[in-house]
Structure formats: structure tokens, C-alpha cells
Write an enzyme that holds these catalytic residues in place. Sequence first.
Site, PDB file in Angstrom:
ATOM      1  N   TYR A 157       0.830  -1.202   0.000  1.00  0.00           N
ATOM      2  CA  TYR A 157       0.000   0.000   0.000  1.00  0.00           C
ATOM      3  C   TYR A 157       0.870   1.260   0.000  1.00  0.00           C
ATOM      4  CZ  TYR A 157      -3.855   3.066   1.535  1.00  0.00           C
ATOM      5  OH  TYR A 157      -4.805   4.064   1.634  1.00  0.00           O
ATOM      6  N   LYS A 161       0.940   4.069  -2.942  1.00  0.00           N
ATOM      7  CA  LYS A 161       0.562   5.449  -2.656  1.00  0.00           C
ATOM      8  C   LYS A 161       1.713   6.414  -2.928  1.00  0.00           C
ATOM      9  CE  LYS A 161      -3.732   4.948  -1.406  1.00  0.00           C
ATOM     10  NZ  LYS A 161      -4.790   5.371  -2.368  1.00  0.00           N
TER      11      LYS A 161
END
Length: 256
Positions: A157, A161
Site C-alpha cells: 500500500y 501510494k
Amino acid sequence: MTDQPTAPARTAIVTGGARGIGAAIATRLAADGLAVAVLDLDEQGCASVVAEITSAGGRALAVGVDVSDEAGVETAVERVAAEMGAPTVLVNNAGIIRDNMLFKMTTSDWDAVMNVHLRGAFLMSRACQKHMVEATWGRIVNMSSVSAQGNRGQANYAAAKAGLQGFTKTLSIELGKFGVTANVIAPGYIETEMTRATAERIGVSFEEFAAGMAKGIPVGRIGQPEDIASATSYLVSEGAGFVSGQVLYVAGGPMD
């Protein structure tokens, strides 16, 4: 007294729009006067958001699409263009989590997160940019996260991001001459189904979890989806035309 010129009608696409931050963004942009296509994996799941918008007098369309599927994205964007008008506002909000420590993280956990966040933003941006270039006006807002700075148990993640930030800065460079801006919003801790699931996974009540998080936030509270919707509203507005390639942390305090 002369009348002020009005901005032309705009069509926005919001991915991951069925709930949480995406739903708040979709309803806010509709309130701002944009026609809004609400995209999510399950078209029926977008029905309540579309109903809320239309009942308030806005225009909205539910579209089911897997943002990591190239053909599906092209079809979805062309449907929006045909039924609502050229999409010149794009909010890439769709996202998933597959949290785990590195030694436990599977290849499928890694690929799933990369496919939705990074591949999805790439495919959606590529499909929409031609409409923006033709209109010589466009706004792209990509959802990053404070986790882009690194977060235990979120190697996939955090990488996705952080990647979105570099992707967005590059879009701002390539598309700026066509009147298209590209910016990033990096939310801090926001109350959503996803964050509630995190509390449940670690075995504490959401209230206890949120209170603990709020202690480290200068404004003394956790964020709400509407906080992100308000920031998005500004970045896609006519008045934000000189803001591009920026990362806006909406986290209740300063970030490095």
C-alpha cells in the site's frame, strides 16, 4: 452591473465512489454543479450515491468497472462521455488494502494493491486525458495517503501510494500545456469502512482505536470523508488552475 461569466458544465468521474471517501467526493462535486459518474466494481453498489445526488437535483450515473481492466476502463469512460458529456474531471480514488508484514505478504497481495491503485490510476487517466486535451481543460486528482511515507505492515500500500505521487507529478508536467492540472490528496486517518475494519482486525473497538489515533493529530480529531471531499472540490475548481503537481496532506496537522 454586468453578469459574471459562468463556468461551462463539467462532467466528473469518481472511482471507488460507492462508499466512504469516494461517495463523499461524488456528492460534493454534484453539489458544486458537476455531472458525476460514480464508478465502482459493483454498479449496483453505486445506486444509493446516485439516488442521493439525483434526489438533490443533480445528475449522476452509476458505472460498474474494474479499474485494473484495460478494456473495461475504455468502455466505461466512453459510456460516460456518451451519456453525460466528456469527462474533464477525474478523481482516482479506488483502492484496496492487503496488509501484512513483508515476510507474510503474498505476491497476489502485492499485485492486487498495485493493480487497483497504480494500474487503475494509469488506465483511467490515460482514457480520460484525451477528452481533457480536446477541451483544453481538465483536472486530475489522485488519492495517495500518509502511508506513502512508510507504514508497518503496508509495504504494498505504501509503495502504491508513493508511486501515485510520482505519477501525478509527471502528469502535471506532460499535460499542463493543455490546460490540465494533476494533483494529489494524501489523507491522514479518515473514518471509513476500511479503517473500521482495521480496528476490528487488531481486536479493539473503533471508538477506542479512533481516540488513540486522535491523540496524535494536532487538531484533536480523526478525519471524515467530507474533509477529503472539500479539498477535492477546491482542486477541481476553476480557481485552482495554477495549482498542479502538488501533494496536499489532509491529515489534521503538518507532514514532512
